[in-house]
Design a protein around this motif. Sequence first.
Motif, short mmCIF file in Angstrom:
data_model
loop_
_atom_site.label_atom_id
_atom_site.label_comp_id
_atom_site.label_asym_id
_atom_site.label_seq_id
_atom_site.Cartn_x
_atom_site.Cartn_y
_atom_site.Cartn_z
N UNK A 15 53.07 58.20 49.19
CA UNK A 15 52.09 56.90 49.36
C UNK A 15 52.45 55.79 48.29
N UNK A 16 52.50 54.70 48.45
CA UNK A 16 52.77 53.08 47.74
C UNK A 16 52.39 52.89 45.82
N UNK A 17 50.38 54.41 45.83
CA UNK A 17 49.90 54.12 44.91
C UNK A 17 49.02 53.06 45.39
N UNK A 18 48.06 53.58 44.69
CA UNK A 18 46.79 51.74 44.12
C UNK A 18 47.01 50.65 43.82
N UNK A 19 47.14 49.96 44.18
CA UNK A 19 46.79 48.61 44.19
C UNK A 19 45.21 47.98 44.12
N UNK A 20 44.99 47.76 42.62
CA UNK A 20 43.82 47.10 42.03
C UNK A 20 43.01 45.67 41.68
N UNK A 21 41.85 45.95 42.64
CA UNK A 21 41.89 44.07 42.81
C UNK A 21 41.23 43.79 41.62
N UNK A 22 40.69 43.40 40.85
CA UNK A 22 39.68 42.36 40.50
C UNK A 22 40.27 42.65 38.64
N UNK A 23 42.21 43.62 38.21
CA UNK A 23 42.55 43.34 36.90
C UNK A 23 43.11 41.96 36.23
N UNK A 24 43.13 41.75 35.13
CA UNK A 24 43.14 40.97 34.31
C UNK A 24 44.48 40.20 35.05
N UNK A 25 45.25 40.93 35.35
CA UNK A 25 46.22 39.78 35.74
C UNK A 25 45.87 38.65 37.09
N UNK A 26 45.28 39.46 37.98
CA UNK A 26 44.39 38.13 39.52
C UNK A 26 43.48 37.56 38.87
N UNK A 27 42.76 37.57 37.34
CA UNK A 27 41.76 36.85 36.43
C UNK A 27 42.77 35.32 35.89
N UNK A 28 43.97 35.73 35.83
CA UNK A 28 44.26 35.43 34.95
C UNK A 28 45.30 33.90 35.98
N UNK A 29 45.98 34.54 37.71
CA UNK A 29 46.55 33.89 38.73
C UNK A 29 45.02 32.89 39.20
N UNK A 30 43.87 33.26 39.03
CA UNK A 30 43.24 32.62 39.96
C UNK A 30 42.88 31.77 38.71
N UNK A 31 42.75 31.50 37.73
CA UNK A 31 41.77 31.12 36.06
C UNK A 31 43.09 29.68 36.29
N UNK A 32 44.31 29.88 36.06
CA UNK A 32 44.92 29.19 36.33
C UNK A 32 45.10 27.71 37.14
N UNK A 33 45.03 29.01 38.53
CA UNK A 33 44.93 28.08 39.76
C UNK A 33 43.99 26.80 40.08
N UNK A 34 42.71 27.83 38.92
CA UNK A 34 41.62 26.65 39.17
C UNK A 34 40.94 26.66 37.94
N UNK A 35 41.77 26.08 36.53
CA UNK A 35 41.47 26.00 35.53
C UNK A 35 40.48 25.28 35.17
N UNK A 36 39.93 24.04 36.32
CA UNK A 36 38.54 23.21 35.63
C UNK A 36 36.94 24.00 36.00
N UNK A 37 37.59 25.38 36.25
CA UNK A 37 36.67 26.21 35.83
C UNK A 37 35.56 26.68 34.04
N UNK A 38 37.08 26.17 33.96
CA UNK A 38 36.80 25.68 32.36
C UNK A 38 36.37 25.23 31.59
#
Length: 231
Positions: A103-126
């Motif tokens: 089994x390759x293991x669990x990949x979690x969705x919505x963890x902090x690394x994903x949020x960081x990547x999305x916010x970096x791409x959409x910095x105008x959210x701030x």
Amino acid sequence: MRLVIASCSVDYSGRLDAHLPRATRVLMLKADGSVLVHSDGGSYKPLNWMTAPARLSVSDPDDQEREEGVSAVWQVHSTKTEDRLVIRLYEVISDVSQDLGVDPGLTKDGVESHLQELLAEQIEVLGPGYRLVRREYPTAIGPVDIMAKDAQGHSVAVEIKRVGGIDGVEQLSRYLELLGRDPLLAPVQGVFAAQTIKPQARVLAEDRGIRCVVLDYDAMRGMDDAESRLF
């Protein structure tokens, strides 16, 4: 993996004693030696189980068990303790084995690394006019999740959490104190961004002049349109 659907009774002895009377159940035997006994209810939790490492032995029923209709007896012994799981089979309805592979293991969705990547791409959210300087901006006490500039060109340090608590505010406060000593960055503003921010963390952040931003993860990844909601 071996899955057996059978009419069975189960007895557990060891740190405690437990008995399951005869009923139709699912017996799950895993490659690591663990055995789990499931019913058709109770969600994911088994009725009883033996954790790995364990050893399974199969024997014929004794005379009394045979008279009661028992066709086979499974004994599962823990190799670490004296615990023992005894499963008496009356009727086997299904017996299926399948190699599941690695089994390759669990990949979690919505963890902090994903949020960081999305916010970096959409910095105008701030806010309007914000621009990204760098993700994982290095400091002597660890990297800041995002370093940005606001519309006026001021430095903004952003700490990202999935659930924002007091510890996250304290962490950002330490970054701000250190970054504020750099004449090329000062003054440095702070933004505490999270999917959920606990009330106590919000109070502490605002008391220290840190702005709180709640991130809509589904909207940021294009799975939800906030403007089309009725509520």
